[in-house]
Design a protein around this motif. Sequence first.
Motif, PDB file in Angstrom:
ATOM      1  N   UNK A  90      18.108  44.313  60.516  1.00 46.82           N
ATOM      2  CA  UNK A  90      19.052  44.577  61.591  1.00 46.82           C
ATOM      3  C   UNK A  90      20.091  45.572  61.149  1.00 46.82           C
ATOM      4  N   UNK A  91      20.873  46.033  62.097  1.00 46.06           N
ATOM      5  CA  UNK A  91      21.931  46.985  61.777  1.00 46.06           C
ATOM      6  C   UNK A  91      23.003  46.956  62.860  1.00 46.06           C
ATOM      7  N   UNK A  92      24.192  47.347  62.472  1.00 46.99           N
ATOM      8  CA  UNK A  92      25.255  47.587  63.444  1.00 46.99           C
ATOM      9  C   UNK A  92      25.102  49.026  63.927  1.00 46.99           C
ATOM     10  N   UNK A  93      25.820  49.378  64.957  1.00 51.81           N
ATOM     11  CA  UNK A  93      25.964  50.781  65.352  1.00 51.81           C
ATOM     12  C   UNK A  93      27.331  50.928  66.007  1.00 51.81           C
ATOM     13  N   UNK A  94      28.089  51.897  65.534  1.00 49.77           N
ATOM     14  CA  UNK A  94      29.400  52.129  66.134  1.00 49.77           C
ATOM     15  C   UNK A  94      29.798  53.580  66.025  1.00 49.77           C
ATOM     16  N   UNK A  95      30.643  54.014  66.967  1.00 48.75           N
ATOM     17  CA  UNK A  95      31.155  55.365  66.875  1.00 48.75           C
ATOM     18  C   UNK A  95      31.466  55.982  68.220  1.00 48.75           C
ATOM     19  N   UNK A  96      31.584  57.308  68.211  1.00 50.59           N
ATOM     20  CA  UNK A  96      31.907  58.030  69.443  1.00 50.59           C
ATOM     21  C   UNK A  96      30.900  59.129  69.713  1.00 50.59           C
ATOM     22  N   UNK A  97      30.742  59.412  71.003  1.00 51.95           N
ATOM     23  CA  UNK A  97      29.925  60.521  71.463  1.00 51.95           C
ATOM     24  C   UNK A  97      30.807  61.351  72.388  1.00 51.95           C
ATOM     25  N   UNK A 107      35.939  60.578  75.025  1.00 53.04           N
ATOM     26  CA  UNK A 107      35.288  59.907  73.910  1.00 53.04           C
ATOM     27  C   UNK A 107      34.504  58.735  74.499  1.00 53.04           C
ATOM     28  N   UNK A 108      33.201  58.818  74.411  1.00 54.08           N
ATOM     29  CA  UNK A 108      32.376  57.666  74.793  1.00 54.08           C
ATOM     30  C   UNK A 108      32.206  56.842  73.517  1.00 54.08           C
ATOM     31  N   UNK A 109      32.823  55.684  73.510  1.00 54.64           N
ATOM     32  CA  UNK A 109      32.785  54.830  72.324  1.00 54.64           C
ATOM     33  C   UNK A 109      31.727  53.756  72.508  1.00 54.64           C
ATOM     34  N   UNK A 110      30.917  53.566  71.487  1.00 54.87           N
ATOM     35  CA  UNK A 110      29.838  52.585  71.565  1.00 54.87           C
ATOM     36  C   UNK A 110      29.955  51.637  70.379  1.00 54.87           C
ATOM     37  N   UNK A 111      29.682  50.363  70.624  1.00 53.90           N
ATOM     38  CA  UNK A 111      29.710  49.409  69.500  1.00 53.90           C
ATOM     39  C   UNK A 111      28.745  48.241  69.684  1.00 53.90           C
ATOM     40  N   UNK A 112      28.002  47.982  68.600  1.00 52.53           N
ATOM     41  CA  UNK A 112      27.229  46.753  68.440  1.00 52.53           C
ATOM     42  C   UNK A 112      27.502  46.292  67.008  1.00 52.53           C
ATOM     43  N   UNK A 113      28.153  45.136  66.848  1.00 53.25           N
ATOM     44  CA  UNK A 113      28.427  44.645  65.496  1.00 53.25           C
ATOM     45  C   UNK A 113      29.858  44.899  65.050  1.00 53.25           C
ATOM     46  N   UNK A 114      30.049  45.111  63.747  1.00 56.55           N
ATOM     47  CA  UNK A 114      31.420  45.178  63.226  1.00 56.55           C
ATOM     48  C   UNK A 114      31.752  46.487  62.513  1.00 56.55           C
ATOM     49  N   UNK A 115      30.993  47.542  62.770  1.00 60.90           N
ATOM     50  CA  UNK A 115      31.471  48.861  62.351  1.00 60.90           C
ATOM     51  C   UNK A 115      32.575  49.226  63.339  1.00 60.90           C
ATOM     52  N   UNK A 116      33.527  50.023  62.901  1.00 56.40           N
ATOM     53  CA  UNK A 116      34.738  50.192  63.717  1.00 56.40           C
ATOM     54  C   UNK A 116      35.039  51.627  64.108  1.00 56.40           C
ATOM     55  N   UNK A 117      35.694  51.762  65.259  1.00 57.23           N
ATOM     56  CA  UNK A 117      36.213  53.046  65.712  1.00 57.23           C
ATOM     57  C   UNK A 117      37.715  52.904  65.945  1.00 57.23           C
ATOM     58  N   UNK A 126      45.206  52.813  66.517  1.00 56.47           N
ATOM     59  CA  UNK A 126      44.650  51.546  66.976  1.00 56.47           C
ATOM     60  C   UNK A 126      43.138  51.523  66.888  1.00 56.47           C
ATOM     61  N   UNK A 127      42.638  50.304  66.753  1.00 53.85           N
ATOM     62  CA  UNK A 127      41.193  50.093  66.759  1.00 53.85           C
ATOM     63  C   UNK A 127      40.738  50.072  68.215  1.00 53.85           C
ATOM     64  N   UNK A 128      39.801  50.945  68.557  1.00 55.15           N
ATOM     65  CA  UNK A 128      39.288  50.984  69.932  1.00 55.15           C
ATOM     66  C   UNK A 128      38.190  49.947  70.116  1.00 55.15           C
ATOM     67  N   UNK A 129      37.303  49.854  69.147  1.00 55.53           N
ATOM     68  CA  UNK A 129      36.174  48.917  69.245  1.00 55.53           C
ATOM     69  C   UNK A 129      36.662  47.492  69.010  1.00 55.53           C
TER      70      UNK A 129
END
Length: 267
Positions: A90-97, A107-117, A126-129
């Motif tokens: 498995x893996x996390x995925x986080x970040x911006x597009x 900024x389209x921010x996407x997050x699954x899990x605990x990687x942070x934006x 501030x933390x967006x995710x």
Amino acid sequence: MTAPIAVVSGAATDAGRWRTLNEDAHLASAPAFLVADGMGGHEAGELASAAVIAEFTGLAGRPSASVDDVREALDRARAVVRTISGGAAGTTLGGVVVADVDGDGYWLTVNVGDSRTYLLRDRSFEQISVDHSVVQELVDSGELLPHEALRDARRNVITRAIGAGSDAEPDFWMLPAERGDRILVCSDGLPGELDPARIEAVLRAEGDPQAAAARLVREAIVEGGRDNITALVVDAVTVVTQEVGDTIPTLDEDTRPREGDAVRGGR
Ligand code: MN
């Protein structure tokens, strides 16, 4: 076609001091700035994070990408990860597009899990995710204080992932971009070693995004480096806006900030 947000970025990653494998993977190429933190052991995590990132590399070079683009890449990524290690990986995925909404840069921010934006804008940081983790749920329900979560034994347990038996949906946020925005995308190995005030201080001290990313990773190693560490730093140099009555030619070459200009000088 012009990108709705013109960016400069930097990226750094390191296995840390205790792990031999770096199971983090990343993509730092406009319009996508993403971190994946793999898990599963015996290289399964490394394969999973790399497979997910690989599904997004096709976006590179486009001026922008949409929620549908991200969903399609995620669906393909899920199918690939399911085939690794009998579904255990498995893996996390986080970040911006970088996204275009009726001509405006978002900024389209996407997050699954605990990687942070995180977003550094003017005086705020501030933390967006929102982490999909057991400790985040305990903080939300008032059973744990934020500072306790940092050292809680369950801090690495996530509640959503790509693969690892999870089919959970990602979170998406659409955030209007502003010129001078600085985005940080990181794996949990960074906030695991540096508190938010220290991360902010480094982001304000280092004008160059590559220098900022490298210094964040270096400091996390000095503080312990107990996990893999990845940091992406993305600066909005120019943002397209179509505000009514806006007569400022935001795309005019003459109005573009140059390297080392005051856009990043305030940090
Ligand atoms: Mn990690």
